[in-house]
Design a protein around this motif. Structure first.
Motif, PDB file in Angstrom:
ATOM      1  N   ALA A 576      -5.895  -3.444  -2.588  1.00 15.52           N
ATOM      2  CA  ALA A 576      -5.110  -3.816  -1.408  1.00 15.52           C
ATOM      3  C   ALA A 576      -3.618  -3.968  -1.661  1.00 15.52           C
ATOM      4  O   ALA A 576      -2.851  -4.173  -0.713  1.00 15.52           O
ATOM      5  CB  ALA A 576      -5.650  -5.130  -0.828  1.00 15.52           C
ATOM      6  N   GLN A 577      -3.170  -3.843  -2.893  1.00 16.69           N
ATOM      7  CA  GLN A 577      -1.788  -4.177  -3.215  1.00 16.69           C
ATOM      8  C   GLN A 577      -0.772  -3.431  -2.356  1.00 16.69           C
ATOM      9  O   GLN A 577       0.219  -4.009  -1.900  1.00 16.69           O
ATOM     10  CB  GLN A 577      -1.512  -3.903  -4.697  1.00 16.69           C
ATOM     11  N   ASP A 578      -0.999  -2.155  -2.122  1.00 15.15           N
ATOM     12  CA  ASP A 578      -0.043  -1.343  -1.364  1.00 15.15           C
ATOM     13  C   ASP A 578      -0.447  -1.158   0.087  1.00 15.15           C
ATOM     14  O   ASP A 578      -0.037  -0.190   0.741  1.00 15.15           O
ATOM     15  CB  ASP A 578       0.118   0.023  -2.043  1.00 15.15           C
ATOM     16  N   THR A 579      -1.273  -2.063   0.602  1.00 21.40           N
ATOM     17  CA  THR A 579      -1.725  -1.958   1.984  1.00 21.40           C
ATOM     18  C   THR A 579      -1.185  -3.129   2.804  1.00 21.40           C
ATOM     19  O   THR A 579      -0.588  -4.074   2.266  1.00 21.40           O
ATOM     20  CB  THR A 579      -3.268  -1.959   2.060  1.00 21.40           C
ATOM     21  N   ALA A 580      -1.446  -3.072   4.104  1.00 21.33           N
ATOM     22  CA  ALA A 580      -1.011  -4.157   4.993  1.00 21.33           C
ATOM     23  C   ALA A 580      -1.712  -5.464   4.654  1.00 21.33           C
ATOM     24  O   ALA A 580      -1.129  -6.551   4.779  1.00 21.33           O
ATOM     25  CB  ALA A 580      -1.282  -3.768   6.443  1.00 21.33           C
ATOM     26  N   VAL A 581      -2.963  -5.381   4.225  1.00 28.82           N
ATOM     27  CA  VAL A 581      -3.691  -6.588   3.823  1.00 28.82           C
ATOM     28  C   VAL A 581      -3.019  -7.208   2.598  1.00 28.82           C
ATOM     29  O   VAL A 581      -2.793  -8.425   2.533  1.00 28.82           O
ATOM     30  CB  VAL A 581      -5.168  -6.262   3.533  1.00 28.82           C
ATOM     31  N   GLY A 582      -2.669  -6.382   1.621  1.00 22.55           N
ATOM     32  CA  GLY A 582      -1.999  -6.890   0.434  1.00 22.55           C
ATOM     33  C   GLY A 582      -0.658  -7.517   0.750  1.00 22.55           C
ATOM     34  O   GLY A 582      -0.298  -8.569   0.199  1.00 22.55           O
ATOM     35  N   ALA A 583       0.088  -6.894   1.654  1.00 17.78           N
ATOM     36  CA  ALA A 583       1.392  -7.440   2.036  1.00 17.78           C
ATOM     37  C   ALA A 583       1.256  -8.812   2.678  1.00 17.78           C
ATOM     38  O   ALA A 583       2.063  -9.720   2.439  1.00 17.78           O
ATOM     39  CB  ALA A 583       2.095  -6.477   2.986  1.00 17.78           C
ATOM     40  N   ALA A 584       0.216  -8.984   3.521  1.00 22.06           N
ATOM     41  CA  ALA A 584       0.011 -10.267   4.194  1.00 22.06           C
ATOM     42  C   ALA A 584      -0.346 -11.373   3.208  1.00 22.06           C
ATOM     43  O   ALA A 584      -0.062 -12.548   3.457  1.00 22.06           O
ATOM     44  CB  ALA A 584      -1.080 -10.127   5.249  1.00 22.06           C
ATOM     45  N   LEU A 585      -0.970 -11.003   2.086  1.00 22.73           N
ATOM     46  CA  LEU A 585      -1.355 -11.997   1.082  1.00 22.73           C
ATOM     47  C   LEU A 585      -0.219 -12.278   0.097  1.00 22.73           C
ATOM     48  O   LEU A 585       0.031 -13.431  -0.266  1.00 22.73           O
ATOM     49  CB  LEU A 585      -2.587 -11.512   0.315  1.00 22.73           C
ATOM     50  N   LEU A 586       0.462 -11.232  -0.330  1.00 19.26           N
ATOM     51  CA  LEU A 586       1.500 -11.389  -1.344  1.00 19.26           C
ATOM     52  C   LEU A 586       2.815 -11.908  -0.776  1.00 19.26           C
ATOM     53  O   LEU A 586       3.625 -12.501  -1.495  1.00 19.26           O
ATOM     54  CB  LEU A 586       1.726 -10.053  -2.056  1.00 19.26           C
ATOM     55  N   ASN A 587       3.019 -11.686   0.528  1.00 16.81           N
ATOM     56  CA  ASN A 587       4.229 -12.175   1.205  1.00 16.81           C
ATOM     57  C   ASN A 587       3.829 -12.936   2.468  1.00 16.81           C
ATOM     58  O   ASN A 587       4.109 -12.501   3.590  1.00 16.81           O
ATOM     59  CB  ASN A 587       5.144 -11.004   1.563  1.00 16.81           C
ATOM     60  N   PRO A 588       3.144 -14.056   2.297  1.00 14.12           N
ATOM     61  CA  PRO A 588       2.576 -14.757   3.458  1.00 14.12           C
ATOM     62  C   PRO A 588       3.637 -15.359   4.369  1.00 14.12           C
ATOM     63  O   PRO A 588       4.672 -15.841   3.914  1.00 14.12           O
ATOM     64  CB  PRO A 588       1.722 -15.853   2.819  1.00 14.12           C
TER      65      PRO A 588
END
Length: 622
Positions: A576-588
């Protein structure tokens, strides 16, 4: 085309927790609403579960809701919870051409003729062939196996292959997991006097190929009602028919009747790895087959589990869908993808532990190489799709094509991209010399990709093509790929109902971090085995905050989720790192609703749970 006619009556569904568009662009809906589960039917199922005493009262209602939402009725509840072969085994004679197929096989066996099984190079082909090899071995006859090379020969029977088998003295060829659409090759086999029996499950045309028999539940006119079977399941039914007829012919006078249940592990492995719908008889095959698999009596399965480091540490630990689909399946497939095509059949049919260990080691090494090749192709496909603007809201299917992509990994890449884009995806590798593209596709639930590709073949667009609801393969002149893109988008748009045009995520229930316990997970496990047609429960954690998140090797994202009461829950989002899900988690930013599956966490013997994240929705406040 939607697989379930009931879905065609859907109108707008109310969004679950008000989520009309998640970070992946999906509408969240209550699974019961999407399946039109009425209160009366839900009440009957709830009452039955309570009367059976399967769980504490607090768990009965949520589990009953989830079962009902999978289309299970109160009348079918027993068969769903305890699927048995005795209750669900179909009449073999309900399959077209079954008597002809059985007669041809037993006639050749009794005449001591040279018999070949011609298998596809994937797990379904390997498990289908291995069942036949083991049955024939029991009958005192060593069956010869032919698996075409993916790179040199491509999918299915060919004139060249039949010439080779004829020269080697073949009298009868049994094709498994292929052959139903090989009209030209089978016409040729008939001309050179080679008898062929086809055992397949792929979608086929009205006119069958010219051969002795075609046993295929997806053959037009077949009344078996077993269209969700993989080829391995069809072969298992054929073996039952062979046993019955062999008994009549007195072939068990000097040897015991083979117990087919010993090979249920092979039937289950084919069903799970080919992503077939685990309902009805196919569910019984998978459920009972996983029990047989857990005994590790098959030397090949035992050796592969050992080399993969996944062998259960104690006899009480059962193998499940995960072990089949993510431990065994990829390694068995590796031989057909980038190695020797017959390795999987040899592994699953050998009784020699040393040979099994050597084959397992070779397949494990090939699987490591496959991962590297797959990663490179996926990276190129993503860059190409972005550069050419191939992924738009208007597209119903995404087609990505490029020269020299390895045909052994394009199916896996198509599956990865489907997960990313939530649309059917076809990945095509083009031969730079011949300019012929070989493609593999993976679909979304509700869209029958195999049917769409078959329609493209029948229209004259493809050199070959076919498949089933969730997967398809094709070959095409590279110059015609733009035409294919237009054709498939139009075909799928016309076949897809309005309610299915926006991708939906179907939710079973909302939980808090505090209610995510091992006890809750255990109660829902009475619904296993999970897979296509019987998905794992999808839960939502409302109003969560991300307490900690970090990217891991492989692009996964590990995090802690915190509910309103301050309770923490470990979670992970795969790739998920390069997906929208990853973005929502890594940059909450603020609170989020998190959808996913509850999984066991047994690391260091802790017997806990973790949350496997599927999707995220931001909470917008006014």
């Amino acid at each position: 085309m939607p697989d379930d006619p009931a879905r065609q009556n859907l109108t707008d569904l109310p969004p679950f927790l008000g989520v009309e568009t998640s970070v992946t662009g999906r509408l969240w809906v209550d699974r019961r609403d999407s399946q039109h589960v009425g209160p009366h039917e839900l009440r009957l199922i709830t009452q039955q579960i309570a009367l059976k005493g399967l769980m504490e009262e607090a768990f009965v209602e949520p589990v009953a809701r989830s079962i009902a939402a999978r289309g299970v009725t109160s009348d079918g509840l027993d068969d769903y919870l305890r699927p048995t072969l005795k209750a669900l085994f179909p009449d073999p004679d309900g399959f077209m051409d079954m008597p002809q197929a059985v007669a041809a096989i037993l006639d050749a066996l009794q005449a001591r003729q040279k018999i070949y099984v011609f298998a596809d190079y994937d797990v379904d082909g390997a498990t289908s062939a291995a069942q036949l090899v083991r049955w024939f071995r029991h009958m005192g006859h060593e069956l010869s196996v032919y698996v075409p090379d993916r790179m040199l020969e491509g999918y299915g029977p060919s004139e060249k292959a039949f010439d080779r088998l004829k020269a080697e003295g073949a009298d009868l060829v049994i094709t498994v997991d292929c052959g139903a659409s090989a009209h030209r090759a089978l016409d040729y086999a008939a001309r050179i006097g080679l008898e062929v029996v086809v055992i397949d499950h792929h979608i086929m045309r009205e006119d069958p190929p010219k051969c002795r028999a075609v046993v295929n539940p997806n053959r037009p006119g077949c009344t078996s009602a077993q269209g969700n079977l993989a080829a391995a399941g069809v072969v298992f039914v054929v073996l039952a028919a062979l046993n019955r007829e062999a008994e009549k012919r007195g072939l068990f006078a000097e040897r015991p009747r083979p117990d087919l249940t010993q090979w249920l592990d092979l039937a289950a492995l084919g069903a799970i790895c080919d992503v077939t719908a685990l309902s009805g008889f196919n569910r019984a095959l998978a459920s009972q087959g996983l029990k047989v698999m857990s005994r590790l009596n098959n030397p090949g399965i035992r050796a592969l589990m050992q080399v993969a480091g996944g062998e259960p540490k104690d006899a009480a630990t059962a193998l499940g869908v995960f072990h089949s689909g993510f431990v065994l399946g990829p390694r068995i497939n590796a031989g057909g993808r980038i190695g020797r095509a017959d390795l999987g059949v040899r592994l699953l049919s050998t009784d020699d532990a040393d040979e099994a260990a050597a084959l397992a080691q070779e397949l494990d090494e090939l699987n490591k190489t496959r991962r590297d090749v797959e990663a490179a192709v996926q990276e190129q496909a993503l860059a190409l799709a972005d550069a050419k603007g191939l992924v738009t809201a208007e597209d119903h299917v995404i087609i990505v094509a490029h020269e020299d992509w390895h045909p052994g990994v394009i199916g896996i890449v198509a599956g990865r991209l489907r997960e990313r884009w939530h649309k059917p995806v076809i990945v095509i590798g083009i031969d730079p010399v011949t300019r012929i593209g070989k493609g593999s596709g993976r679909s979304q639930a509700g869209i029958n990709l195999g049917q769409a590709v078959t329609a493209a073949f029948e229209s004259g667009l493809l050199l070959s093509g076919g498949g089933h609801a969730m997967a398809a393969g094709l070959s095409i002149d590279a110059a015609r790929i733009p035409e294919l893109r237009v054709f498939l988008n139009a075909h799928i748009a016309n076949a897809t109902v309005e309610a299915d045009r926006k991708d939906r995520l179907e939710i079973d229930a909302a939980l808090s971090a505090a209610t995510c316990t091992r006890a809750l997970l255990g109660r829902f496990e009475i619904m296993a085995p999970f897979g296509q047609g019987n998905p794992e429960p999808m839960f939502v954690l409302p109003g969560m905050r991300v307490g900690y998140a970090s990217a891991l090797k492989g692009g996964h994202v590990r995090c802690d989720l915190i509910d309103e009461g301050g309770k923490r829950l470990k979670a992970i989002a795969w790739r998920a790192q390069d997906t929208a899900v990853g973005a929502a988690l890594l940059n909450p930013v603020g609170a989020i609703h998190v959808a996913g599956r509850l999984k066991p966490d047994d690391y260091m013997g802790r017997k806990g749970v973790q949350f496997e994240i599927e999707d995220i929705a931001h909470i917008f406040t006014s």
